[in-house]
Enzyme design. Structure first.
Site, PDB file in Angstrom:
ATOM      1  CB  ALA A  80      -0.872  -0.008   1.246  1.00  0.00           C
ATOM      2  N   GLY A  97       0.517  -5.171   0.665  1.00  0.00           N
ATOM      3  CA  GLY A  97      -0.638  -5.174  -0.244  1.00  0.00           C
ATOM      4  C   GLY A  97      -0.292  -5.726  -1.606  1.00  0.00           C
ATOM      5  CD  GLU A 116      -2.639  -7.829   2.300  1.00  0.00           C
ATOM      6  OE1 GLU A 116      -3.367  -8.163   3.262  1.00  0.00           O
ATOM      7  OE2 GLU A 116      -2.298  -6.648   2.073  1.00  0.00           O
ATOM      8  CD  GLU A 131       1.401  -6.044   5.310  1.00  0.00           C
ATOM      9  OE1 GLU A 131       0.773  -5.977   4.231  1.00  0.00           O
ATOM     10  OE2 GLU A 131       2.229  -6.953   5.557  1.00  0.00           O
TER      11      GLU A 131
HETATM   12  N1  T1G Z   1       4.636   3.336   0.155  1.00  0.00           N
HETATM   13  C1  T1G Z   1       5.116   4.538  -0.191  1.00  0.00           C
HETATM   14  N2  T1G Z   1       6.422   4.793  -0.519  1.00  0.00           N
HETATM   15  C2  T1G Z   1       7.245   3.753  -0.495  1.00  0.00           C
HETATM   16  C3  T1G Z   1       6.815   2.442  -0.143  1.00  0.00           C
HETATM   17  C4  T1G Z   1       5.443   2.255   0.190  1.00  0.00           C
HETATM   18  N3  T1G Z   1       4.950   1.067   0.524  1.00  0.00           N
HETATM   19  N4  T1G Z   1       7.902   1.626  -0.197  1.00  0.00           N
HETATM   20  C5  T1G Z   1       8.944   2.388  -0.588  1.00  0.00           C
HETATM   21  N5  T1G Z   1       8.568   3.654  -0.768  1.00  0.00           N
HETATM   22  C6  T1G Z   1       9.409   4.773  -1.215  1.00  0.00           C
HETATM   23  C7  T1G Z   1      10.534   5.095  -0.226  1.00  0.00           C
HETATM   24  O1  T1G Z   1      10.092   5.964   0.769  1.00  0.00           O
HETATM   25  C8  T1G Z   1      11.560   5.752  -1.142  1.00  0.00           C
HETATM   26  O2  T1G Z   1      11.142   7.069  -1.379  1.00  0.00           O
HETATM   27  C9  T1G Z   1      11.403   4.977  -2.436  1.00  0.00           C
HETATM   28  O3  T1G Z   1      10.096   4.369  -2.390  1.00  0.00           O
HETATM   29  C10 T1G Z   1      12.416   3.906  -2.615  1.00  0.00           C
HETATM   30  O4  T1G Z   1      12.391   3.077  -1.453  1.00  0.00           O
HETATM   31  C11 T1G Z   1      -3.008  -3.328   3.208  1.00  0.00           C
HETATM   32  C12 T1G Z   1      -1.346  -1.584   4.389  1.00  0.00           C
HETATM   33  C13 T1G Z   1      10.285  -2.113  -1.692  1.00  0.00           C
HETATM   34  C14 T1G Z   1      12.142  -3.321  -0.651  1.00  0.00           C
HETATM   35  O5  T1G Z   1       6.417  -2.377   4.040  1.00  0.00           O
HETATM   36  O6  T1G Z   1      10.611  -2.468   1.966  1.00  0.00           O
HETATM   37  O7  T1G Z   1       0.807  -2.916   2.216  1.00  0.00           O
HETATM   38  O8  T1G Z   1      13.031   8.241  -0.309  1.00  0.00           O
HETATM   39  O9  T1G Z   1      14.784   3.430  -0.738  1.00  0.00           O
HETATM   40  O10 T1G Z   1      15.981   0.029  -1.060  1.00  0.00           O
HETATM   41  O11 T1G Z   1      -1.626  -4.991   3.890  1.00  0.00           O
HETATM   42  O12 T1G Z   1      11.154   0.212  -0.121  1.00  0.00           O
HETATM   43  O13 T1G Z   1      13.003   7.889  -2.779  1.00  0.00           O
HETATM   44  O14 T1G Z   1      11.336   9.440  -1.701  1.00  0.00           O
HETATM   45  O15 T1G Z   1      13.367   1.617   0.296  1.00  0.00           O
HETATM   46  O16 T1G Z   1      15.047  -0.434  -3.364  1.00  0.00           O
HETATM   47  C15 T1G Z   1       3.913  -2.884   3.134  1.00  0.00           C
HETATM   48  C16 T1G Z   1       8.175  -1.117   2.153  1.00  0.00           C
HETATM   49  C17 T1G Z   1       3.169  -1.593   3.163  1.00  0.00           C
HETATM   50  C18 T1G Z   1       7.437  -2.360   1.897  1.00  0.00           C
HETATM   51  C19 T1G Z   1      12.543  -1.245  -2.018  1.00  0.00           C
HETATM   52  N6  T1G Z   1       5.089  -2.725   2.304  1.00  0.00           N
HETATM   53  N7  T1G Z   1       9.226  -0.855   1.184  1.00  0.00           N
HETATM   54  O17 T1G Z   1      13.715  -0.986  -1.331  1.00  0.00           O
HETATM   55  O18 T1G Z   1      14.137   1.427  -2.084  1.00  0.00           O
HETATM   56  S1  T1G Z   1       1.784  -1.750   4.244  1.00  0.00           S
HETATM   57  C20 T1G Z   1       6.270  -2.478   2.848  1.00  0.00           C
HETATM   58  C21 T1G Z   1      10.392  -1.555   1.215  1.00  0.00           C
HETATM   59  C22 T1G Z   1       0.602  -2.600   3.323  1.00  0.00           C
HETATM   60  C23 T1G Z   1      -1.580  -3.763   3.258  1.00  0.00           C
HETATM   61  C24 T1G Z   1      -0.677  -2.867   4.047  1.00  0.00           C
HETATM   62  C25 T1G Z   1      11.443  -1.103   0.251  1.00  0.00           C
HETATM   63  C26 T1G Z   1      11.540  -1.963  -1.035  1.00  0.00           C
HETATM   64  P1  T1G Z   1      12.184   8.227  -1.540  1.00  0.00           P
HETATM   65  P2  T1G Z   1      13.725   2.403  -0.886  1.00  0.00           P
HETATM   66  P3  T1G Z   1      14.818  -0.006  -1.988  1.00  0.00           P
END
Ligand code: T1G
Ligand code: NAD
Length: 686
Positions: free
Chosen positions: A61, A100, A103, A123
């Site tokens: 998400a 998400g 999912e 999450e």
């Molecule tokens: N939402 C918004 N921005 C995100 C994002 C996300 N989920 N993930 C990364 N970014 C932005 C980050 O801030 C950065 O921005 C840029 O992308 C590059 O990220 C219903 C509610 C995917 C492994 O927890 O683990 O889904 O600094 O530097 O090293 O169940 O990002 O460039 O402006 O980390 O290549 C669950 C989180 C959400 C995954 C890539 N998902 N992301 O790593 O790049 S909750 C996560 C990561 C959810 C549902 C629920 C990593 C990555 P900027 P980065 P990276």
């Protein structure tokens, strides 16, 4: 365009393109929903492949939308729409299918991935639980044990292991989309498997849930989300699909608005911002392909091990041959224990060691890219080392000091090409601790500072730029913490009470246990140097303990006693007597756990504000990262500055004023007063 559709005969290929990580923004959810509607209405389409452009599949998400009012289509509805599609959807995964994003693939009938991909539900690391059916569909796909492990740890699973666990149907070795289209065609010739919503959850053994709750609680400590995630999987196993989905959604919404989730989101974005400081945008770092470490003691060996973990060849320089052998033995011990704990294989441990050369000869450094000094915390010893390095190394070799308290400007004074010098402050044990304070001098070239940040990425550490002052960011705040801990003893609290209060707050150990582990002598060095500068550091009791050589565990006693071979802290009559003598003119106060925690935390926050005020830290979130990754501040509290804002800065100021009137702390600094007026530190991350 976030969603595009192209046809390969009877197969439609839906491609998502929402840089940087294809996060499920409202626009993307709408685009996918519309695609499902349109493709269902097209009889010529027999199956759908869902793929993503860019460096990764959907990474979840859009966390940036969490603070905003939720907009339809909501993710659970999108996943349900894909799941009930008239044609089977096949997810084609590269990079990371997380949260998400994973999912959505659980709504698809099939999942295929390239071997470098990973899938996961992280999450809980954001203080929430999956909110779009992850805890309900996953146990139907891969069983309860796998589901419990994935949702309570948040740890992603690599493609090959995911295939073995039944999380994905195939690993595609070549072209992903072509492989997915071929899988889709093949699937049309066979009866389709049931949608996950229609599959049963396999029963678990008697006592499984109780055992799982114990394991998860022990690992989660005070974090709420992991146990909530476990409860969601249990509901999925014990109730029907719709009931379980509703329970998950309710849990997700409740946690999303929780203080822990806000704190963990803050840390998530702070960590990402830290690796790319705006002040270095567009600066090309000097290249680091080889390294050397001067000094093979506690820190030198740990730093060399971290460099080897990043596959850099390392030259270890020590004073004499005996010291070289001791340094190499320290490294062997580090890799041996890493192999013993399964962090690396024994082969990898041997390979790490093979990449280290021990020597006393500075001539061996003529072609290294980076040198990190970790010799005794003595100005003259360090200056002599850098005079020799400046002569032995290339002009474009980076020269760095790991000093804890000395002024890098003074260490580098007079060396040739000072633009190649900076402070790189690691934390003990350097091969484990994630924090790296990067301390530029006035002469440090931006390309050299940028190389410090690049090194942090190579070592998988969290870099924080710190200005020059006594102790930089972390140790400067640590000095205040220790002084406050002593003020508590002088006004009636005891070491175990203070340590217990800070552990109850969420720290892995209290200030006195931590000093006994690290040694009281390092801080004693620092106070001696500070007094030589005319300062008056406050540590009346620690000074007396050091005077009688009570340096902590390493000397059998510090704030506590330690019987030989036993690291369990025991109350010390000697220490109690010294405290009583030093406290005779202090008013005795009654201290409960919260009051003790405030007496330590509030001055810590105040010092953080003065660190922001004088520019030693550029962002309040940097101070949070330093305390979390260098000093064990609980991540789920977001760090001291985030914690202060969550409590309300006006309340923090009021409580600090009370402590100040009781002579137990300094009054709030100007920046804290101003931040309280404006409701926040100017740069608080989103
Ligand atoms: N939402 C918004 N921005 C995100 C994002 C996300 N989920 N993930 C990364 N970014 C932005 C980050 O801030 C950065 O921005 C840029 O992308 C590059 O990220 C219903 C509610 C995917 C492994 O927890 O683990 O889904 O600094 O530097 O090293 O169940 O990002 O460039 O402006 O980390 O290549 C669950 C989180 C959400 C995954 C890539 N998902 N992301 O790593 O790049 S909750 C996560 C990561 C959810 C549902 C629920 C990593 C990555 P900027 P980065 P990276
Ligand atoms: P240590 O005493 O364990 O190791 C220092 C090593 O430096 C010894 O092996 C010694 O032989 C070697 N050495 C001394 N002079 C030398 C010279 N001229 N040439 C080559 N080698 C020489 O000390 P440590 O705890 O590893 O601390 C090293 C530095 O790291 C200090 O500046 C300290 O402040 C800093 N530091 C320490 C910690 C910590 O927790 N120990 C944390 C961060 C930074």
């Amino acid at each position: 365009m976030t969603v595009s559709i192209e046809r390969q005969g009877e197969i439609a290929v839906v491609t998502v393109n929402n840089p940087p990580v294809n996060a499920l923004s409202q626009a993307l959810r709408q685009g996918l929903f519309d695609a499902a509607e349109a493709l269902d209405a097209d009889p010529s389409v027999k199956a759908v492949v869902l793929a993503c452009a860019g460096r990764t599949f959907i990474a979840g998400a859009d966390v940036g939308e969490f603070g905003k009012p939720p907009m339809p289509p909501h993710l659970p509805d999108l996943v349900a729409r894909i799941e009930r599609a008239a044609k089977p959807w096949i997810a084609a995964i590269h990079g990371s299918a997380l949260g998400g994003g994973f999912e959505v693939t659980l709504g698809c009938r099939f999942r295929v991935a390239v071997s470098s991909a990973s899938v996961g539900l992280p999450e809980v690391r954001l203080g929430i639980v999956p909110g779009a059916g992850g805890t309900v569909r996953l146990p139907r796909l891969a069983g309860v044990e796998t589901a419990v492990d994935m949702v309570t740890t948040g740890t992603p699973v690599g493609a090959r292991k995911a295939h073995e666990a039944g999380l994905i149907d195939a690993v595609i070795e070549d072209d992903l989309v072509a492989g997915a289209v071929a899988s889709a065609r093949a699937a049309l010739d066979r009866p389709l498997p049931d949608a996950l919503r229609d599959r049963p959850v396999a029963a678990v053994a008697e006592g499984f849930w109780e055992a799982a709750a114990k394991t998860v609680a022990a690992r989660a400590k005070r974090e709420e989300a992991p146990l909530s995630a476990l409860a969601c999987v249990r509901r999925a196993a014990e109730a029907d699909f719709e009931t379980a989905i509703a329970f998950e959604r309710e849990t997700f919404l409740a946690l999303r608005g929780s203080p822990q989730a806000a704190a963990l989101r803050h840390v998530f974005f702070a960590e990402r911002a830290a690796t790319r400081p705006p002040e270095l945008a567009g600066v090309t770092p000097w290249t680091i392909r080889s390294a050397a470490v001067i000094g093979g003691g506690t820190m030198g060996a740990g730093i060399a091990a971290a460099l080897r973990d990043a596959s850099l060849p390392v030259i270890l320089v020590e004073r004499d041959d005996g010291a070289v052998e001791r340094g190499l033995a320290n490294l062997r011990a580090i890799f041996h224990s890493a192999a013993k704990r399964g962090r690396i294989s024994t082969d990898a441990a041997a390979e790490r060691m093979a990449g280290i050369t021990g020597t006393t000869d500075y001539a061996a450094l003529s072609d290294v890219d980076l040198v990190i000094e970790a010799v005794f915390e003595d100005l003259d010893v360090k200056r002599d080392v850098f005079a020799r390095l400046a002569a032995a190394c290339r002009d474009n070799a980076i020269l760095a000091t790991n000093t804890s308290y000395l002024d890098p400007e003074r260490i580098a004074e007079g060396i040739r090409r000072p633009e190649r010098f900076l402070g790189l402050h690691f934390f003990s044990p350097a091969q484990m601790m994630k924090l790296l304070e990067i301390i530029p001098t006035r002469a440090s070239a931006p390309e050299v500072v940028a190389a410090g940040f690049a090194l942090a990425r190579m070592l998988n550490k969290i870099p924080v730029r710190a200005g020059i002052c006594d102790g930089f960011i972390g140790n400067r705040i640590l000095k205040v913490t220790r002084a406050q801990a002593e003020r508590l003893l002088l006004s009636g609290a005891t070491p175990p009470a203070v340590d217990a209060a800070m552990r109850a707050f969420g720290l892995p150990m209290g200030p006195f246990e931590a000093q006994d582990l690290g040694g009281l002598d390092i801080a004693a060095f620092q106070r001696k140097a500070a007094r030589a500068r005319g300062e008056t550091p406050f540590a009346p009791i620690a000074d007396r303990l050091c005077a009688i050589e009570r340096f902590g565990q390493k000397s059998g006693g510090g704030w506590y006693d330690y019987p030989p071979g036993d690291r369990t802290p025991r109350l010390s009559e000697t220490v109690a007597a010294i405290i009583a003598e030093e406290a005779k003119d202090w008013p005795r106060l009654d201290w409960d756990e919260d009051a003790i925690a405030d007496c330590i935390l509030l001055p810590m926050i105040n010092e953080g504000a003065s660190i922001l005020a004088d520019g030693t830290a550029l962002r309040a979130s940097d101070i949070d990262l330093v305390k979390i990754h260098g000093y064990g501040f609980p991540r789920w509290r977001g760090g001291p500055m985030h914690y202060a804002q969550a409590q309300g800065l006006d309340k923090v100021v009021e409580a600090l004023n009370t402590l100040a009137t009781e002579g137990l702390a300094d009054p709030p600094c100007d920046l804290l007063l101003e931040a309280a007026r404006h409701g926040g530190f100017s740069d608080a991350s989103r």
